[in-house]
Design a protein around this motif. Structure first.
Motif, short mmCIF file in Angstrom:
data_model
loop_
_atom_site.label_atom_id
_atom_site.label_comp_id
_atom_site.label_asym_id
_atom_site.label_seq_id
_atom_site.Cartn_x
_atom_site.Cartn_y
_atom_site.Cartn_z
N THR A 285 0.80 -1.22 0.00
CA THR A 285 0.00 0.00 0.00
C THR A 285 0.83 1.27 0.00
N ILE A 286 2.11 1.17 -0.40
CA ILE A 286 2.90 2.40 -0.43
C ILE A 286 2.67 3.10 -1.77
N ILE A 287 1.95 4.21 -1.70
CA ILE A 287 1.66 4.95 -2.93
C ILE A 287 2.80 5.92 -3.15
N VAL A 288 3.23 6.08 -4.40
CA VAL A 288 4.33 6.98 -4.67
C VAL A 288 3.82 8.37 -5.02
N ARG A 289 2.77 8.39 -5.86
CA ARG A 289 2.27 9.69 -6.31
C ARG A 289 0.84 9.87 -5.83
#
Ligand SMILES: Nc1ncnc2c1ncn2[C@@H]1O[C@H](COP(=O)(O)OP(=O)(O)O)[C@@H](O)[C@H]1O
Ligand SMILES: [Mg+2]
Lengths: 262, 262, 269
Positions: C6-10
């Motif tokens: 669940t690590i969103i970059v943008r």
């Protein structure tokens, strides 16, 4: 064990006078070195020659036992991935999130396509989160960088350098735009990185007292030449005068004393 | 000789400046044979004429659908030329900007081409392009395209050098490839400005398209010209009302987008 | 422990969303626009093909045929003169009205009226103003000067009044406190501190008016080099002569732009 050897390095911009002339020194793995000198002395130029951001005019930079003098473009990129850089003005992409700016530190390891598309692996993202946690920025992870304070921005800059898994950190005036308390946090962080992770650090500073407090070794530059290279306790007022020129040296010593008393 | 005090000197040089302007203006009036008296008397005449004849009446309103169709042609052409020209201009600007150029000569060439394109007036472009595309929409499209292209290259070069120099340096230092630097740093930093300039060019192009339409017989300019030449001033005034409303509406939308995006 | 997936970059936010929507809309409108183009039987690719040879005739073999070099230069200066006159007239009108349109100098109701009127004036393209004046003044330089002056004034009132609004209010307050009246404030504080901004805007407008004067020669009978271009294109069908005019116009426009760039650079020093 030497990590970095600078041999007879000279740099001349166009046909100006030499910005650096015959620079010679060696840095061992794990050292914390401060470079001091008046503005225009050539400190920034020296750092940028080490990772070839600026092409040197003559001499050589030997890094991890490899001469970098005749590196081609690919070798240069590989060379730069091993060296993290931290800037006075942080040099972040202000409109992007904190975590994306941190992940930019991985771009040097990527193929052109992956880099262009900005594809990051889960392991890389995980590492970014961990580094941000260790620097106390978990809360800010999804904020845009233009919403951060100066000290927070500089910590993002440090995180971006750390995710490169660098052997060496080059810091160009990392605290020149910060207030004293934020500056202290940044210098403590660098010290911690140096001691805990064993990463070699070279930092340009114009505050002599900060250099004396944090560095194991101080190199003084004036007009593109090394004037002194010694441990902090060997730095005497005479040497400061030599580095900064007599009148400015006086001021800096006065200021340093006040700083120490405060 | 005594020295005049600062304020007297300033007042004198301001007076001299105004005098020179007046003399130049007078000389220009003579040279261009501009009839000042007729100019002044024409204003009340024009006002009287406009209040008596220049308003939309019922017969004119019947022509509204035809006018709106021409208006939509003009707006579509303005959007298309601004969008496509900006797209190409962005690439050329990347090669022209100091921060991202790959070659000095290519940069000089890119700037030179753009200077030529934007400094030939849109009406002159239309007259030139009539030779190739006759009275088709292509003539107006390319006239707007070339001027937009020249203008956008200039402002985008300035934008790139202004907003992305720092972050490009940082990404270069991580070893990122050239194209990754463009997509990960230059584009995200410049895109909002780029869109803002595209919106500005759309507004400008709608005004220019009216003029080009008169010269090439297309769009809303052509509508106006036909009604005007057939002395149907009621319909011509309706064209103006329609233009004012659409230009104001587009300006309002652009401003809203700009505020949200920048 | 963070769940790795669940690590969103943008992360999305309003700004990126609106940016995306705007770009996508522009692309769709552009695509649609191409399907509506009126080709009038002109073959696009044949035209593009001809573009190359036309450009080389235009740029590589310019020469004059129907007028002499001296006449061309004379007409170029007529065009420059029209641009200059309309800039000066527009600036003179704008200087007075902009003071009444600046929020820090005039009552609010007055600023709203003036700004509304100038917005209307600006929304009408210059060529249409010229044609409107031409009905009573006849097609020619009088109508062109009136129409261009009108639009310039509208443009400069906006630019000037915004420059006035940008100046530091503290200066005004200080003068008010020292008992200066409105006119004294205007001359001592407002005009002196915004002089450079006014000059740059006026110069920019001169660049615009030079271009417009060419267009008015071509489209509204204002004479000058624009009219020569119109004749070369529509009447003599002579690309070579068009090329000579293009170089003449280009030369002056580039000199103007270089002057403006120099001026800007000298200001930022
Ligand atoms: N891009 C450049 N072009 C020409 N001269 C430069 C450039 N960068 C730096 N210099 C010159 O090189 C010398 C050293 O500059 P710099 O390395 O920035 O010093 P410092 O970082 O110690 O202040 C100065 O005299 C400066 O004017
Ligand atoms: Mg420096």
């Amino acid at each position: 064990m030497p990590l970095l050897q600078i041999a007879q390095l000279s740099k001349r911009y166009g046909t100006d006078k030499y910005a650096l002339e015959g620079i010679d020194f060696t840095v061992d793995t794990g050292e914390f070195v401060a470079i001091i000198g008046p503005s225009g002395a050539g400190k920034s130029t020296l750092l940028r020659c080490i990772n070839h951001m600026i092409p040197m005019s003559s001499g050589d930079v030997v890094f991890a036992d490899a001469s970098t003098k005749s590196f081609n473009a690919t070798q240069l990129r590989a060379h730069r991935t091993q060296i993290g850089m931290i800037f006075q003005h942080y040099n972040l992409v202000n409109r992007l999130s904190v975590i994306e700016n941190v992940l930019h530190g991985r771009l040097g390891y990527k193929s052109t396509v992956a880099g262009v598309m900005g594809w990051y692996s889960n392991a890389e993202k995980q590492q970014a989160v961990e580094i941000l946690q260790s620097l106390g920025l978990s809360e800010q992870m999804y904020k845009r960088c233009d919403q951060l304070s100066g000290g927070q921005k500089q910590r993002v800059g440090i995180a971006r350098a750390l995710i490169q898994n660098p052997k060496l950190l080059l810091c160009d005036e990392p605290i020149a735009s910060l207030d004293p308390s934020a500056a202290k946090i940044i210098m403590d962080t660098l010290k911690d990185i140096n001691q805990r992770l064993g990463i070699t650090i070279i930092v340009n500073l114009h505050q002599v007292d900060v250099a004396m407090r944090y560095a194991q070794r101080i190199i003084g530059i004036n007009s593109g030449k090394i004037v002194c290279d010694a441990a902090p306790d060997a730095i005497t007022p005479t040497i400061i005068h030599e580095v900064y020129g007599s009148e400015a040296g006086e001021l800096i010593l006065d200021f340093g004393e006040q700083y120490a008393q405060a | 000789m005594h020295k005049l005090d600062f304020f007297t000197q300033k007042r004198l040089s301001f007076g001299l400046f105004v005098m020179v302007l007046i003399v130049l203006t007078y000389a220009t009036i003579i040279f261009t044979e501009y009839n000042v008296a007729k100019g002044f008397t024409s204003i009340p005449k024009a006002v009287r004429w406009a209040t008596a004849n220049f308003y939309p009446d019922a017969a004119a309103i019947k022509k509204l659908p035809a006018i709106l169709a021409k208006l939509s042609d003009t707006i579509l052409m303005s959007v298309a030329s601004a969008t496509v020209a900006s797209f190409f201009a962005f690439f050329v600007a990347i090669f022209g900007a100091q921060t991202t150029r790959i070659n000095v000569w290519f940069s000089v060439f890119a700037r030179g081409i753009a200077t030529v394109f934007r400094n030939i007036d849109v009406s002159a472009w239309a007259l030139i392009l009539l030779f190739s595309f006759g009275q088709s929409s292509f003539t107006g499209y390319f006239a707007l395209f070339f001027v937009t292209f020249g203008f956008m290259v200039r402002v985008l070069i300035e934008t790139i050098d202004e907003v992305s120099t720092d972050s490009v340096e940082a990404l270069r230092a991580t070893g990122a490839s050239y194209f990754a630097i463009i997509t990960q740093s230059v584009i995200p930093s410049c895109l909002p400005q780029l869109v803002s300039w595209v919106l500005f060019m759309i507004e400008t192009n709608i005004r220019s398209a009216t003029l080009v339409g008169i010269l090439t017989g297309t769009g809303i300019g052509y509508s106006f010209d036909i009604y005007y030449k057939s002395l149907n001033y009621n319909a011509a005034s309706l064209v103006i009302v329609v233009i004012v409303i659409s230009v104001s509406a587009i300006e309002a939308v652009s401003n809203w987008i700009r505020r949200a995006v920048l | 422990m963070q769940p790795t997936t669940t690590i969103i970059v943008r992360p999305w936010n309003a700004a990126t969303l609106i940016l995306r929507i705007t770009i996508i809309s522009l692309v769709i409108i552009t695509g649609y626009a191409f399907t509506t183009f009126n080709t009038r039987g002109v073959d696009f690719w044949a035209g593009v093909d001809m573009l190359g040879s036309n450009f080389s005739a235009l740029l590589l073999t310019p020469y004059l045929k129907n007028i002499t070099f001296d006449v061309m230069v004379h007409n170029l200066f007529i065009t420059i003169g029209l641009g200059f006159l309309t800039t000066i007239f527009g600036a003179a009108i704008a200087l007075g009205l902009a003071l009444l349109a600046a929020q820090n100098l005039a009552p609010r109701w007055l600023t709203i009226i003036i700004k509304g009127l100038t917005a209307f004036v600006r929304a009408v393209p210059t060529v249409l103003w010229v044609l409107i004046f031409a009905v009573s003044a006849g097609l020619g330089s009088v109508a062109a000067v009136l129409g261009m002056t009108f639009h310039s004034a509208g443009y400069l009132i906006k630019a000037y009044s915004e420059s006035f609004e940008e100046i530091d209010n503290g200066t005004n307050e200080a003068h008010k406190a020292s008992g200066a009246n409105w006119l004294q404030i205007v001359f001592k504080a407002v005009l002196t501190s915004s002089a450079t901004a006014l000059l740059s805007w006026t110069f920019l407008r001169f660049e615009i008016n030079f271009s417009t004067a060419i267009a008015m020669g071509a489209a509204a009978g204002a004479g000058g080099i624009g009219y020569d271009m119109f004749m070369a294109s529509g009447f003599y069908l002579n690309l070579h002569e068009m090329g000579a005019f293009t170089y003449a116009v280009l030369a002056f426009a580039i000199v103007l732009e270089a002057g403006a760039t120099r001026y800007k650079a000298s200001l930022s020093k």
